[in-house]
Design an enzyme around this catalytic site. Structure first.
Site, short mmCIF file in Angstrom:
data_model
loop_
_atom_site.label_atom_id
_atom_site.label_comp_id
_atom_site.label_asym_id
_atom_site.label_seq_id
_atom_site.Cartn_x
_atom_site.Cartn_y
_atom_site.Cartn_z
N LYS A 3 -19.33 17.96 39.33
CA LYS A 3 -19.75 16.84 39.42
C LYS A 3 -21.52 17.67 39.49
CE LYS A 3 -19.75 12.22 40.46
NZ LYS A 3 -20.26 11.16 39.19
N1 PMP Z 1 -16.63 10.51 33.54
C1 PMP Z 1 -17.77 11.13 34.27
C2 PMP Z 1 -18.89 11.73 33.43
C3 PMP Z 1 -18.82 10.14 34.98
O1 PMP Z 1 -19.74 10.64 35.44
C4 PMP Z 1 -17.65 9.28 35.78
C5 PMP Z 1 -18.28 8.80 37.16
N2 PMP Z 1 -18.45 9.42 38.32
C6 PMP Z 1 -16.35 8.90 35.88
C7 PMP Z 1 -16.05 9.88 35.19
C8 PMP Z 1 -15.60 8.26 36.43
O2 PMP Z 1 -15.49 8.76 37.93
P1 PMP Z 1 -14.95 7.97 39.11
O3 PMP Z 1 -14.08 7.43 38.84
O4 PMP Z 1 -14.51 9.33 39.73
O5 PMP Z 1 -16.31 7.41 39.38
#
Ligand code: PMP
Length: 309
Positions: free
Chosen positions: A159
């Site tokens: 991330k």
């Molecule tokens: N995919 C991407 C590319 C994201 O940025 C996010 C947001 N964090 C998600 C999926 C969903 O992840 P999460 O459920 O952990 O927020």
């Protein structure tokens, strides 16, 4: 519920300071090259209990540490330090409403895209109310002409700020063409995820989502939904590849993420999904998700950390 704009305090380098006074080097690798890893963490206000609950902190910090490792950042913060920083800054702001917290570990100082340090962190809470499920009409999405980044170039599992350029390209193109958002295909031509969210479909009462190897972020909301659907709603869940055309003929499509929560997609590439309305299973999942994150599901209180004593 009030939305706070001014006088926000943030945590930067171990100190809590007004946002206006928090500065970083314009020549730093984070500023120039997106050399930062981050988490977007939701905290939900429970009016009855007068408590603010942070949702699945342990999992967010595990993923943050994994991002740091994959990004070849040296270990710097313990889980306890990550958690304490969040608690301190949210308490300092006295938030008694739903918020999102951006917790970002970055390469600071004057450096290049390959600098290893110095490593620094900021933790910034931002007021964010939950989506109004009743008012939501569902999103109109297109399949992006941009391919999702893959583990062979910019891994979607990390991330890292720079990954969001891929998301930005897709989202801006979608908006330009009159859609609300985009859905990526991966380098295998299979459905991957949204620019900031994971994707589920419903076919014949079964919940289906692309596998972890489909060029997706290891989403905490995706994991939450898989568990809630299986354990509470007794819905069969399947992790498998999804073809683009399945989005046209399935019964329901929705996107999910910490920021977006659960959002129905009612049109893909101009083709109406089912009857063009939010589906029943999407609604059920939205409902149980909000009950869970706000502390109204006893079995899942283990996922919540109270901010106030
Ligand atoms: N995919 C991407 C590319 C994201 O940025 C996010 C947001 N964090 C998600 C999926 C969903 O992840 P999460 O459920 O952990 O927020």
């Amino acid at each position: 519920m009030k939305i706070r704009n001014g006088n926000r305090l943030i945590w930067l380098d171990g100190r809590i300071v007004p946002l206006q006074e928090a500065t970083i080097n314009v020549l730093s690798p984070t500023s120039q090259f997106g050399a930062n890893v981050f988490e977007g963490i939701r905290c939900y206000w429970n009016e009855e209990e007068q408590q603010l609950y942070a949702f699945r902190l342990e999992e967010h910090y595990k993923r943050l540490k994994n991002s740091m490792k994959m990004f070849r950042m040296e270990e710097k913060y313990s889980i306890e330090e990550l958690k304490q920083g969040l608690i301190d800054v949210v308490r300092a702001n006295e938030y008694k409403e739903d918020i999102q917290v951006r917790q970002t570990v970055f390469i600071d100082g004057f450096g290049t895209w390959s600098s290893k340090g110095p490593i620094n962190m900021f933790i910034a809470p931002i007021a964010k109310s939950r989506n109004d499920l009743e008012k939501s009409k569902g999103m109109k999405c297109c399949i992006s002409s941009w391919e999702r980044i893959s583990d062979r170039n910019l891994s979607p599992k990390v991330k890292v700020g720079a990954n969001y350029i891929n998301s930005r390209m897709a989202q801006m193109e979608a908006l330009e063409n009159g859609y609300d958002s985009a859905i990526f295909l991966n380098n295998q031509g299979k459905v991957s995820e949204g620019p900031g969210s994971c994707l589920f479909i419903v076919r014949d009462g079964k919940l289906i989502t692309p596998p972890m190897t489909a060029s997706i972020l290891e989403s905490i909301t995706r994991d939450t939904i898989l568990k809630l659907a299986k354990e509470q709603l007794k819905i069969e869940v399947i992790e498998r590849d999804i073809d683009r055309t399945e989005l046209y003929i399935c019964d329901e499509v929705f996107l999910c993420g910490s920021a977006m929560e659960i959002a129905a997609v009612t049109n893909v590439d101009g083709i109406v999904v089912s009857n063009g309305e939010q589906g029943d299973i999407t609604r059920e999942i939205q409902k149980i998700y909000i009950e869970t994150v706000t502390g109204n599901m006893k079995n899942y209180k283990k996922w919540l950390m109270p901010i106030y004593d």
